[in-house]
Design an enzyme around this catalytic site. Structure first.
Site, mmCIF file in Angstrom:
data_model
loop_
_atom_site.group_PDB
_atom_site.id
_atom_site.type_symbol
_atom_site.label_atom_id
_atom_site.label_comp_id
_atom_site.label_asym_id
_atom_site.label_seq_id
_atom_site.Cartn_x
_atom_site.Cartn_y
_atom_site.Cartn_z
ATOM 1 N N SER A 73 -32.491 -6.343 41.491
ATOM 2 C CA SER A 73 -32.649 -7.622 40.816
ATOM 3 C C SER A 73 -33.032 -8.700 41.837
ATOM 4 O O SER A 73 -34.029 -8.546 42.534
ATOM 5 C CB SER A 73 -31.363 -7.963 40.063
ATOM 6 O OG SER A 73 -31.584 -9.008 39.161
ATOM 7 N N ASP A 132 -36.344 -3.273 30.761
ATOM 8 C CA ASP A 132 -35.456 -4.175 31.487
ATOM 9 C C ASP A 132 -35.512 -5.577 30.877
ATOM 10 O O ASP A 132 -36.575 -6.186 30.818
ATOM 11 C CB ASP A 132 -35.871 -4.236 32.961
ATOM 12 C CG ASP A 132 -34.800 -4.836 33.852
ATOM 13 O OD1 ASP A 132 -34.209 -5.862 33.462
ATOM 14 O OD2 ASP A 132 -34.561 -4.285 34.944
ATOM 15 N N HIS A 136 -30.960 -2.922 32.698
ATOM 16 C CA HIS A 136 -31.357 -3.621 33.908
ATOM 17 C C HIS A 136 -31.219 -2.688 35.100
ATOM 18 O O HIS A 136 -30.121 -2.322 35.508
ATOM 19 C CB HIS A 136 -30.465 -4.850 34.083
ATOM 20 C CG HIS A 136 -30.864 -5.736 35.213
ATOM 21 N ND1 HIS A 136 -32.161 -6.137 35.436
ATOM 22 C CD2 HIS A 136 -30.115 -6.317 36.198
ATOM 23 C CE1 HIS A 136 -32.200 -6.919 36.496
ATOM 24 N NE2 HIS A 136 -30.979 -7.038 36.982
#
Length: 514
Positions: A227, A453, A483
């Protein structure tokens, strides 16, 4: 995690970019002469601090492996060595394999920005046991996070009120209240943490990682970023391309867009995840308890949020589930397909007038534990975002963009559009519209995008590959949900990553896993 949904995209952040040559001229001698020669003293890890989320000291791993913690000194201001130092908290577990097979340290950043690596690595370490056969697993609290000069803004009671408020104002009075709450939050950050606010940019954290590489004794930085950690890793590659070892970027932040473009992409991503949840729920032979058809599911959720805007329901006593808290809770549940069952349970309860499950999900998103204590996840998130991103938006800007956001997501559009105001009245100027991640001369970097995602939409992976430059980014696609990709347990993804990190075998560009 953005200011509003925790996981940051380029929509709500942009990294500061300072030329390496300029930085080396300012601080290189100081670091090389003093800080790069520091000796780390590793000790058993204490229980996480309140700012890191609290809890117990991490137990040994199931297959052996004792957690050790230390603190590394880094310059407060990399441009001015005389500014003093701050402590960067580190955690590690040593390699489980024979010393002759050890490659070095594998440094993790799990995202946020604002997430504590001190708490995250022990929680996720069982997923990386294969990688531990040849690496020490290492993570850290980036500057501004947890025990690394953690940013503080408001106390727990003030944060409760902050997260309970209406963050999608419909009237002039609600708008005034919302803007005032942002102003007061940002004022609190300046009063409590003004010394560190100018120095929590992603470029500073990247320089900390190069110092970390040196004091860990590694010639190259081997890295696993997830991320926001993908942006941090890419900025590192831009600043120190020759120092990059084997690097994986998973759940990739799009480094090319401005904040509005990134927030729009995220609105579409969460809407897609909600669509996928609704289809999955209504496809079950046992039936879906929250709607007959996908459209029915989404219409009922929209009605719930509208009703909560007018009349909140009991949540976790004494708090009530507001529209904002419910939106947060739904978003949290969409981060992983493993959480979809909790979303169904939370919706069933909420339709019956009980908001406990959705509020618990919202609390998790905001870093609140069951004792009512907040980690510094959100203060750090806002501080890093606002130090990084240059744009400062007005109410007029938001209102002009609302039609586009609502078209992107009827459910999340307003919420993400109003979130663009998070850096209004911030005491530190932002550095750039978006980060420079071009890394000519760096070795291959594995870039993984997940087609489902919600927080870092799939398109960001390809744009990251292009921005890194020819011969650097190697794209791998995972056709999945949630995610991130490696932690999905997909064998194709894990085999590709493991072969690359353990054996140096770069997968073919364009590899697809499903």
């Amino acid at each position: 995690m953005p200011n509003r949904f925790r996981i940051r995209t380029a929509a709500l952040t942009a990294a500061a970019v300072v030329l390496p040559s300029l930085m080396a001229g300012c601080a290189g001698g100081f670091v090389d002469g003093e800080l790069s020669s520091q000796k780390l003293i590793w000790k058993d890890c204490p229980a996480p601090s309140e700012s890191e989320g609290g809890g117990s000291a991490p137990p040994p791993l199931p297959h052996g492996g004792r957690w050790q913690c230390t603190t590394m000194k880094a310059p407060l201001n990399w441009n001015d060595p005389t500014s003093g130092t701050i402590g960067i908290a580190l955690i590690r577990v040593k390699s489980s394999g024979p010393p002759s097979k050890r490659i070095g340290s594998l440094v993790f950043n799990f995202g946020g920005p604002g997430g504590s690596g001190i708490t995250a690595l022990p929680a996720f370490a069982p997923d990386y046991e294969t990688l531990r056969t040849r690496y020490d697993l290492v993570s850290f609290d980036p500057r501004g996070v947890g025990r690394s000069a953690g940013v503080e803004c408001e106390d727990d009671q003030q944060l409760d009120a902050f997260f309970q408020q209406d963050m999608t104002p419909d009237t002039a009075a609600e708008q005034s209240t919302f803007l005032n709450s942002i102003k007061q939050f940002n004022k609190g950050c300046r009063q409590r943490s003004g010394r560190v606010l100018p120095y929590v940019r992603t470029t500073e954290a990247a320089r900390d990682m190069d110092l970390m590489r040196k004091v860990l004794g590694d010639a190259r930085l081997h890295y696993f970023g997830i991320s926001y950690g993908t942006e941090l890793g890419a900025v590192y590659a831009h600043l120190f391309p020759k120092n990059v070892g084997r690097a994986v970027l998973d759940a990739v932040v799009d480094p090319t867009g401005d904040p509005v473009q990134g927030s729009l992409a995220q609105a579409k991503g969460f809407q897609l995840a909600l669509d996928n949840y609704a289809r999955d729920c209504t496809s079950k032979s046992t039936g879906c308890p929250v709607g007959r058809t996908p459209s029915d599911v989404k219409n009922r959720i929209a009605k719930l949020l509208k009703d909560l805007d007018e009349k909140p329901i009991p949540g976790i006593f004494p708090r009530r589930l507001t529209q904002t808290a419910a939106t947060n809770g739904i978003a949290q549940a969409l981060y992983s397909k493993d959480f979809w069952g909790y979303l169904t349970e939370g919706l069933v309860q909420a339709y019956a007038g009980n908001g406990k499950v959705l509020m618990a999900l919202s609390d998790a998103l905001n870093g609140r534990n069951e004792n009512g204590q907040y980690s510094n996840l959100i203060p750090a998130n806002v501080a890093i975002n606002c130090a990084d991103q240059k744009p400062r938006y007005t109410v007029a800007d938001v209102k002009a963009q609302l039609p586009r956001f609502r078209a992107a997501s009827p459910l999340f559009g307003d919420y993400l559009a109003w979130g663009l105001l998070s850096c209004t009245n911030w005491p530190v100027a932002g550095a750039a519209v978006h980060p420079d991640v071009s890394a000519p001369g760096a070795p291959p970097i594995l870039v993984i995008g997940n087609t489902g995602d919600p927080a870092t939409p799939y398109e960001g992976a390809r744009r990251m590959v292009q921005a890194l430059g020819p011969g650097v980014g190697v794209e791998l696609t995972y056709k999945g949900q949630g995610h991130g990709s490696y932690d999905s347990k997909n064998k194709c993804v894990q085999t590709a990553v493991n072969n690359y990190l353990l054996n140096g075998r770069v997968p073919a560009a364009g590899t697809v896993c499903s």
